[in-house]
Design an enzyme around this catalytic site. Structure first.
Site, PDB file in Angstrom:
ATOM      1  N   CYS A   1      -1.483 -12.348   1.331  1.00  0.00           N
ATOM      2  CA  CYS A   1      -0.938 -11.035   1.006  1.00  0.00           C
ATOM      3  C   CYS A   1       0.477 -11.147   2.372  1.00  0.00           C
ATOM      4  O   CYS A   1       0.580 -12.332   3.198  1.00  0.00           O
ATOM      5  CB  CYS A   1      -0.783 -10.140   0.421  1.00  0.00           C
ATOM      6  SG  CYS A   1      -1.980  -8.809   1.330  1.00  0.00           S
TER       7      CYS A   1
ATOM      8  N   ASP B   1      -5.179  -4.735   1.856  1.00  0.00           N
ATOM      9  CA  ASP B   1      -5.995  -3.818   0.282  1.00  0.00           C
ATOM     10  C   ASP B   1      -5.462  -5.542  -0.785  1.00  0.00           C
ATOM     11  O   ASP B   1      -6.602  -5.525  -1.457  1.00  0.00           O
ATOM     12  CB  ASP B   1      -4.472  -3.329  -0.090  1.00  0.00           C
ATOM     13  CG  ASP B   1      -4.420  -1.730   1.462  1.00  0.00           C
ATOM     14  OD1 ASP B   1      -4.327  -1.786   2.290  1.00  0.00           O
ATOM     15  OD2 ASP B   1      -5.566  -0.977   1.153  1.00  0.00           O
TER      16      ASP B   1
ATOM     17  N   ILE C   1       0.783  -1.555  -0.153  1.00  0.00           N
ATOM     18  CA  ILE C   1       0.300  -0.307  -0.322  1.00  0.00           C
ATOM     19  C   ILE C   1       0.605   1.154   0.231  1.00  0.00           C
ATOM     20  O   ILE C   1       0.530   2.292  -0.768  1.00  0.00           O
ATOM     21  CB  ILE C   1      -0.813   0.283   1.020  1.00  0.00           C
ATOM     22  CG1 ILE C   1      -1.960   1.078   0.972  1.00  0.00           C
ATOM     23  CG2 ILE C   1       0.013  -0.016   2.698  1.00  0.00           C
ATOM     24  CD1 ILE C   1      -2.949   0.960  -0.343  1.00  0.00           C
TER      25      ILE C   1
END
Length: 476
Positions: free
Chosen positions: A222, A227, A160
């Site tokens: 992830c 995100d 991010i």
């Protein structure tokens, strides 16, 4: 301004239980677990979670302890056509050698929940270097030696922080006062924004194909399952399920707070309103004017091209350049879409008119063909035979006076008259086939041309015997 009842109605538009039911759950492979009741296992997960039927509470709790922020694998989307599914979680706390028996059993339970596949894709959306760096901190990714029947796949989406930096650079390019096209394209390329968008789309497409074409279950994560995991799971679901491409289907939550628990603690439903209620009440204002229910893009799985040129020319200029009124992106998107729709409707009407005209021409041509075939048959009354070379007509027969033309029996004359009448009817019934439009319809008016190809003015004799000339020409 809404009263209390209207405000409450707005919040019930989003019903997670109804969405699971629409997917076909619960069933023989997935069931609703209360293991996260009162958020006692994972406080960032909802209380309603679907897990594989063979996953016991002991396995779930053990897996949560081996996953970052206790985010154990749970169901995100169920593809009922072939029982494949998309699950999501956070990274395992594997380090370089650690393992967890319950977590390995959890992935085996996910594999067993799909009778049509004997393996599970594990998709790590991070670049491989990032995942290896996490291993040094005691985290990392699944070791294929410890997890049986899994296929591991890295997809390099940046974190991010890199995304935010890229977005800022891209916005700076869009806010230039008077950029040249080369400056704009150079700045857009160097921001890396379109590369990030492409990476997310590639990941979503890979997952959608694994589910729909290979019939395999997919586990996505992830670092912490934030995100990147949410992005690619959402894109894959949009590609797989037409329901999510509708206004009702677009309602995944309210984008308020970070979790169900936070929304409850802050009493969001009592303190504010749901925007979905307003959008749903005025749904007609938000419909795509180009939407067609019978279009292939509204049915089944979407297949999108991911070559770089498709992202360069699909830059969302209407969003990022919306404040620049001097540029093309500043125009009203609605006006543009309505203009395209109107043009499309006009083209469809023109196509329909041309099809009707073509059908009429084909009917007339069919009638002419029947008459010609009847005329070419040997006459039983006159004994005239078309195979008799001794009386075959030559060009000289038509260049002299019409009285020198070989005599014909009454029956043959009637056939010629019928053919002339058919031609007259053709011209009178369809104005488009008149002399003024012969060239458009492919029929050339030969009455105004000489045999040598030159144009000539009609003589008095030709005016008197025009019908006879036409009869002779058609007979030949």
């Amino acid at each position: 301004m809404l009263d209390k009842e209207e405000r409450e109605q707005g919040w019930v538009l989003i019903n997670l239980s109804e969405e699971y039911k629409r997917m076909g759950l619960p069933n023989n492979y997935w069931l609703l677990s209360d293991v996260n009741r009162q958020y006692r296992v994972c406080d960032s997960y909802p209380t309603e979670l679907y897990v594989p039927k063979s996953a016991t509470a002991h396995i779930i709790v053990g897996s949560s302890k081996f996953r970052s922020r206790q985010r154990f694998p749970v169901l995100s989307y169920y593809y009922k056509d072939n029982h494949a599914s998309i699950c999501r979680s956070s990274q395992p706390l594997s380090g370089f050698s650690a393992r967890c028996l319950e977590d390995e059993q959890m992935l085996q339970a996910i594999r067993k929940a799909n009778p049509g596949s004997d393996f599970v894709y594990v998709v790590d959306t991070r670049p491989k270097l990032n995942a290896m760096a996490n291993r040094a901190a005691g985290k990392g990714y699944e070791n294929e030696d410890n997890y049986s029947n899994i296929k591991f796949q890295f997809i390099g989406i940046e974190n991010i922080h890199v995304m935010r930096n890229s977005l800022q650079k891209m916005l700076e390019v869009c806010e230039l006062k008077s950029p040249s096209m080369s400056d704009f394209l150079w700045g857009l390329e160097n921001s890396g924004w379109l590369r990030h968008i492409k990476a997310i789309m590639d990941a979503g497409i890979f997952i959608a194909k694994a589910v729909s074409e290979e019939g395999a279950n997919v586990l996505v994560h992830c670092s912490d399952g934030w995100d990147r995991t949410a992005q690619v799971c959402s894109v894959a679901s949009l590609l797989l399920d037409p329901h999510y491409r509708t206004l009702k289907g677009f309602m995944f939550g309210n984008f308020l707070c970070n979790s169900q628990k936070e929304r409850q603690e802050l009493k969001i439903q009592e303190r504010t309103y749901s925007l979905w209620a307003h959008l749903w009440k005025n749904w007609a204002d938000y419909l795509n004017p180009l939407f067609r229910a019978d279009h292939s893009q509204t049915q089944g799985t979407l297949h999108l091209p991911t070559t770089p040129c498709n992202f360069m020319y699909k830059f969302w200029s209407g969003m990022y350049n919306r404040f620049e009124k001097g540029m093309q992106p500043g125009q009203s998107v609605t006006d543009y879409l309505m203009a395209v729709k109107e043009e499309t409707q006009q083209l469809e009407e023109e196509l329909e008119a041309l099809e009707e005209r073509l059908e009429k021409i084909q009917k007339v041509q069919l009638n002419c063909t029947k008459v010609k075939c009847k005329q070419s048959e040997p006459s039983k009354h006159s004994g005239f035979s078309t195979s008799d070379n001794s009386i075959a007509n030559t060009p000289q027969d038509y260049s002299g006076n019409l009285k020198s033309f070989p005599s014909r029996s009454p029956s043959q004359g009637d056939e010629d008259s019928a053919l002339i009448l058919t031609q007259d009817n053709l011209k009178s019934s369809d104005p488009d086939l008149s002399a003024n439009s012969d060239q458009e319809s492919g029929v050339e008016d030969l009455s105004c041309w000489s045999p040598s190809g030159g144009e000539h003015a009609p003589s008095e004799d030709s005016g008197k015997d025009r019908d006879s000339d036409e009869a002779v020409f058609l007979t030949a």
